[in-house]
Write a protein that holds these residues in place. Structure first.
Motif, PDB file in Angstrom:
ATOM      1  N   GLU A   1     -16.371 -11.160 -23.599  1.00 38.17           N
ATOM      2  CA  GLU A   1     -16.024 -11.629 -24.489  1.00 38.17           C
ATOM      3  C   GLU A   1     -14.729 -12.691 -24.033  1.00 38.17           C
ATOM      4  OE1 GLU A   1     -12.888 -12.353 -27.284  1.00 38.17           O
ATOM      5  OE2 GLU A   1     -12.423 -10.979 -25.825  1.00 38.17           O
ATOM      6  N   ASP A   2     -14.495 -13.694 -24.758  1.00 37.05           N
ATOM      7  CA  ASP A   2     -13.789 -14.876 -24.225  1.00 37.05           C
ATOM      8  C   ASP A   2     -12.318 -14.298 -23.792  1.00 37.05           C
ATOM      9  OD1 ASP A   2     -14.985 -17.433 -26.453  1.00 37.05           O
ATOM     10  OD2 ASP A   2     -15.671 -16.852 -24.598  1.00 37.05           O
ATOM     11  N   SER A   3     -11.585 -13.574 -24.517  1.00 36.08           N
ATOM     12  CA  SER A   3     -10.390 -13.072 -23.959  1.00 36.08           C
ATOM     13  C   SER A   3     -10.390 -12.169 -22.651  1.00 36.08           C
ATOM     14  CB  SER A   3      -9.621 -12.462 -25.181  1.00 36.08           C
ATOM     15  OG  SER A   3     -10.194 -10.940 -25.233  1.00 36.08           O
ATOM     16  N   VAL A   4     -11.510 -11.820 -22.159  1.00 40.94           N
ATOM     17  CA  VAL A   4     -11.349 -10.925 -20.999  1.00 40.94           C
ATOM     18  C   VAL A   4     -11.787 -11.586 -19.765  1.00 40.94           C
ATOM     19  CG1 VAL A   4     -11.425  -8.761 -22.461  1.00 40.94           C
ATOM     20  CG2 VAL A   4     -13.609  -9.821 -21.332  1.00 40.94           C
TER      21      VAL A   4
ATOM     22  N   THR B   1     -14.260  -7.333 -15.421  1.00 46.40           N
ATOM     23  CA  THR B   1     -15.498  -7.155 -14.455  1.00 46.40           C
ATOM     24  C   THR B   1     -16.417  -5.985 -14.720  1.00 46.40           C
ATOM     25  OG1 THR B   1     -14.600  -8.707 -12.776  1.00 46.40           O
ATOM     26  CG2 THR B   1     -16.762  -7.504 -12.255  1.00 46.40           C
ATOM     27  N   ILE B   2     -17.721  -6.195 -15.183  1.00 48.40           N
ATOM     28  CA  ILE B   2     -18.530  -5.159 -15.668  1.00 48.40           C
ATOM     29  C   ILE B   2     -19.465  -4.990 -14.549  1.00 48.40           C
ATOM     30  CG2 ILE B   2     -20.157  -6.559 -16.803  1.00 48.40           C
ATOM     31  CD1 ILE B   2     -20.571  -3.942 -18.576  1.00 48.40           C
ATOM     32  N   SER B   3     -19.695  -3.807 -14.248  1.00 40.92           N
ATOM     33  CA  SER B   3     -20.550  -3.566 -13.150  1.00 40.92           C
ATOM     34  C   SER B   3     -21.403  -2.460 -13.258  1.00 40.92           C
ATOM     35  CB  SER B   3     -20.199  -3.318 -11.820  1.00 40.92           C
ATOM     36  OG  SER B   3     -19.027  -2.583 -11.478  1.00 40.92           O
TER      37      SER B   3
ATOM     38  N   ALA C   1     -17.792  -6.489 -22.817  1.00 41.46           N
ATOM     39  CA  ALA C   1     -18.564  -6.795 -21.767  1.00 41.46           C
ATOM     40  C   ALA C   1     -19.969  -6.050 -21.902  1.00 41.46           C
ATOM     41  CB  ALA C   1     -17.968  -6.703 -20.354  1.00 41.46           C
ATOM     42  N   ALA C   2     -20.944  -6.547 -21.286  1.00 43.07           N
ATOM     43  CA  ALA C   2     -22.281  -6.005 -21.295  1.00 43.07           C
ATOM     44  C   ALA C   2     -22.904  -6.333 -20.004  1.00 43.07           C
ATOM     45  CB  ALA C   2     -23.157  -6.399 -22.611  1.00 43.07           C
ATOM     46  N   ILE C   3     -23.922  -5.564 -19.708  1.00 44.90           N
ATOM     47  CA  ILE C   3     -24.697  -5.959 -18.462  1.00 44.90           C
ATOM     48  C   ILE C   3     -26.231  -5.583 -18.474  1.00 44.90           C
ATOM     49  CG2 ILE C   3     -23.862  -3.575 -17.580  1.00 44.90           C
ATOM     50  CD1 ILE C   3     -23.604  -4.966 -14.724  1.00 44.90           C
ATOM     51  N   SER C   4     -27.026  -6.123 -18.103  1.00 46.88           N
ATOM     52  CA  SER C   4     -28.648  -5.824 -17.967  1.00 46.88           C
ATOM     53  C   SER C   4     -28.926  -4.810 -17.250  1.00 46.88           C
ATOM     54  CB  SER C   4     -29.258  -7.032 -17.390  1.00 46.88           C
ATOM     55  OG  SER C   4     -28.707  -7.559 -16.059  1.00 46.88           O
TER      56      SER C   4
END
Length: 129
Positions: free
Chosen positions: A61-64, A69-71, A49-52
């Motif tokens: 990523e599709d499997s997750v 949830t990324i924060s 996952a990634a976040i701005s």
């Protein structure tokens, strides 16, 4: 230079939840896009996952998708990934990373290891069946 330290890993059962944290120090945390990657034994390190910088753009990523949830909290210099409905295949060492790519560079760029300049040491997540 930014230093990253992950925490929150552990041994859980399938279906459980876990929240990983990554604390940053050094250069201004809000200057970086942040990512989570994971590496299982014998496998390549893969994007999770990634976040701005401001937190308004997120990729998974599709499997997750739907489970993770990324924060981020720029006031606390910390990025999180909340993981639910964990599966044995989520077992891996989880790494956070900081990068200087544009916020608007798109999902492909966010998902590439080469887009990140700084990495933490990782935290182990083990999901038992």
């Amino acid at each position: 230079q930014v230093y990253l330290e992950e925490s929150g890993g552990g041994l859980v059962q399938a279906g459980d939840s876990l929240r990983l944290s990554c604390a940053a120090s050094g250069h201004t945390f809000s200057s970086y896009v942040m990512g989570w990657f994971r590496q299982a034994p014998g496998k390549e390190r893969e994007f999770v996952a990634a976040i701005s910088r401001s937190g308004d753009i997120k990729y998974y990523e599709d499997s997750v998708k739907g489970r993770f949830t990324i924060s981020r909290d720029n006031a606390k210099n910390t990025v999180y990934v909340s993981m639910s409905s964990l599966k044995p295949e989520d077992t891996a060492v989880y790494f956070c990373a900081a990068g200087t790519v544009s916020d608007y560079s798109g999902s492909y760029t966010y998902s590439r290891r080469e887009s990140y300049d700084y990495w933490g040491q990782g935290t182990q997540v083990t999901v038992s069946s």
